[in-house]
Design a protein around this motif. Sequence first.
Motif, PDB file in Angstrom:
ATOM      1  N   UNK A  36       0.833  -1.202   0.000  1.00  0.00           N
ATOM      2  CA  UNK A  36       0.000   0.000   0.000  1.00  0.00           C
ATOM      3  C   UNK A  36       0.871   1.256   0.000  1.00  0.00           C
ATOM      4  N   UNK A  37       1.976   1.212   0.764  1.00  0.00           N
ATOM      5  CA  UNK A  37       2.898   2.352   0.860  1.00  0.00           C
ATOM      6  C   UNK A  37       3.751   2.509  -0.399  1.00  0.00           C
ATOM      7  N   UNK A  38       4.054   1.410  -1.066  1.00  0.00           N
ATOM      8  CA  UNK A  38       4.997   1.449  -2.177  1.00  0.00           C
ATOM      9  C   UNK A  38       4.581   0.529  -3.329  1.00  0.00           C
ATOM     10  N   UNK A  39       3.421   0.806  -3.934  1.00  0.00           N
ATOM     11  CA  UNK A  39       2.924  -0.080  -4.995  1.00  0.00           C
ATOM     12  C   UNK A  39       3.823  -0.156  -6.227  1.00  0.00           C
ATOM     13  N   UNK A  40       4.644   0.865  -6.459  1.00  0.00           N
ATOM     14  CA  UNK A  40       5.537   0.807  -7.624  1.00  0.00           C
ATOM     15  C   UNK A  40       6.716  -0.140  -7.388  1.00  0.00           C
ATOM     16  N   UNK A  41       6.993  -0.449  -6.121  1.00  0.00           N
ATOM     17  CA  UNK A  41       8.106  -1.347  -5.800  1.00  0.00           C
ATOM     18  C   UNK A  41       7.631  -2.738  -5.381  1.00  0.00           C
ATOM     19  N   UNK A  42       6.646  -2.797  -4.491  1.00  0.00           N
ATOM     20  CA  UNK A  42       6.169  -4.079  -3.948  1.00  0.00           C
ATOM     21  C   UNK A  42       4.718  -4.285  -4.389  1.00  0.00           C
ATOM     22  N   UNK A  43       4.469  -5.376  -5.096  1.00  0.00           N
ATOM     23  CA  UNK A  43       3.115  -5.651  -5.538  1.00  0.00           C
ATOM     24  C   UNK A  43       2.358  -6.534  -4.543  1.00  0.00           C
ATOM     25  N   UNK A  44       3.075  -7.416  -3.846  1.00  0.00           N
ATOM     26  CA  UNK A  44       2.417  -8.305  -2.878  1.00  0.00           C
ATOM     27  C   UNK A  44       3.449  -8.893  -1.931  1.00  0.00           C
ATOM     28  N   UNK A  45       2.967  -9.240  -0.743  1.00  0.00           N
ATOM     29  CA  UNK A  45       3.781  -9.992   0.216  1.00  0.00           C
ATOM     30  C   UNK A  45       2.840 -10.939   0.949  1.00  0.00           C
ATOM     31  N   UNK A  46       3.300 -12.173   1.123  1.00  0.00           N
ATOM     32  CA  UNK A  46       2.488 -13.197   1.780  1.00  0.00           C
ATOM     33  C   UNK A  46       3.340 -13.929   2.799  1.00  0.00           C
ATOM     34  N   UNK A  47       2.703 -14.374   3.880  1.00  0.00           N
ATOM     35  CA  UNK A  47       3.391 -15.232   4.841  1.00  0.00           C
ATOM     36  C   UNK A  47       3.376 -16.650   4.289  1.00  0.00           C
ATOM     37  N   UNK A  48       4.549 -17.242   4.208  1.00  0.00           N
ATOM     38  CA  UNK A  48       4.677 -18.625   3.726  1.00  0.00           C
ATOM     39  C   UNK A  48       4.711 -19.603   4.908  1.00  0.00           C
ATOM     40  N   UNK A  49       5.351 -19.180   6.012  1.00  0.00           N
ATOM     41  CA  UNK A  49       5.452 -20.021   7.203  1.00  0.00           C
ATOM     42  C   UNK A  49       5.549 -19.113   8.426  1.00  0.00           C
ATOM     43  N   UNK A  50       4.744 -19.363   9.443  1.00  0.00           N
ATOM     44  CA  UNK A  50       4.739 -18.514  10.637  1.00  0.00           C
ATOM     45  C   UNK A  50       3.634 -17.474  10.534  1.00  0.00           C
ATOM     46  N   UNK A  51       3.883 -16.283  11.110  1.00  0.00           N
ATOM     47  CA  UNK A  51       2.917 -15.198  11.028  1.00  0.00           C
ATOM     48  C   UNK A  51       3.656 -13.889  10.758  1.00  0.00           C
ATOM     49  N   UNK A  52       2.909 -12.806  10.622  1.00  0.00           N
ATOM     50  CA  UNK A  52       3.494 -11.517  10.226  1.00  0.00           C
ATOM     51  C   UNK A  52       4.533 -10.991  11.210  1.00  0.00           C
ATOM     52  N   UNK A  53       4.371 -11.290  12.496  1.00  0.00           N
ATOM     53  CA  UNK A  53       5.194 -10.643  13.510  1.00  0.00           C
ATOM     54  C   UNK A  53       6.312 -11.504  14.078  1.00  0.00           C
ATOM     55  N   UNK A  54       6.377 -12.768  13.719  1.00  0.00           N
ATOM     56  CA  UNK A  54       7.324 -13.678  14.369  1.00  0.00           C
ATOM     57  C   UNK A  54       8.715 -13.629  13.761  1.00  0.00           C
ATOM     58  N   UNK A  55       9.704 -13.557  14.658  1.00  0.00           N
ATOM     59  CA  UNK A  55      11.097 -13.713  14.272  1.00  0.00           C
ATOM     60  C   UNK A  55      11.222 -15.095  13.622  1.00  0.00           C
ATOM     61  N   UNK A  56      11.854 -15.172  12.470  1.00  0.00           N
ATOM     62  CA  UNK A  56      12.037 -16.450  11.794  1.00  0.00           C
ATOM     63  C   UNK A  56      10.913 -16.833  10.844  1.00  0.00           C
ATOM     64  N   UNK A  57       9.878 -15.999  10.735  1.00  0.00           N
ATOM     65  CA  UNK A  57       8.806 -16.332   9.783  1.00  0.00           C
ATOM     66  C   UNK A  57       9.354 -16.208   8.360  1.00  0.00           C
ATOM     67  N   UNK A  58       8.697 -16.886   7.452  1.00  0.00           N
ATOM     68  CA  UNK A  58       9.121 -16.881   6.054  1.00  0.00           C
ATOM     69  C   UNK A  58       8.055 -16.156   5.241  1.00  0.00           C
TER      70      UNK A  58
END
Length: 158
Positions: A36-58
């Motif tokens: 949302x902040x940088x649509x020209x640079x980042x189109x999407x981000x998804x959690x693959x393993x873990x959650x948004x806030x956890x150290x070590x999440x993928x």
Amino acid sequence: MAAEPMSGKLTAEVELHGPPAKFYNVFRKTAHHIPTHTPSHIQAVQVHDGDWESHGCIKFWIYTCEGKIEVFKEKVEFDDAKKTVKLNGLEGDAMKIYKVYNPIFEFVDGAGAGGKQGVAKLAIEYEKLDPSFPPPTKYMDFMIGLTKEVDAGIVKAG
């Protein structure tokens, strides 16, 4: 002409107009808002393993670098005391040319002139797969642009 080293660390600094703590919080707790902040640079981000806030999440990122859509899968490390985010590269376009590819964002407090609230210290630790491959300067340029655009979004949001 001397050959470029196989590994190294690129660094840059970007002055921040928004609070460094708020910037760190975007990466630390609300990375899903980065597109949302940088649509020209980042189109999407998804959690693959873990959650948004956890150290070590993928996380899995879809982004545009030099006009080309690329992907990046990383395992994140957070250092809350230093407000540092390290993305350890696992898979994706950058990993086709780098054995090691670790972007690092450090958000440092320090009121400056002209409304500057601090600085983002950016780094990329890398090791090339082949000596003919370039250092990741295009990715450093990408990090600088992303940082400036997210900073503008933080300032605008208040």
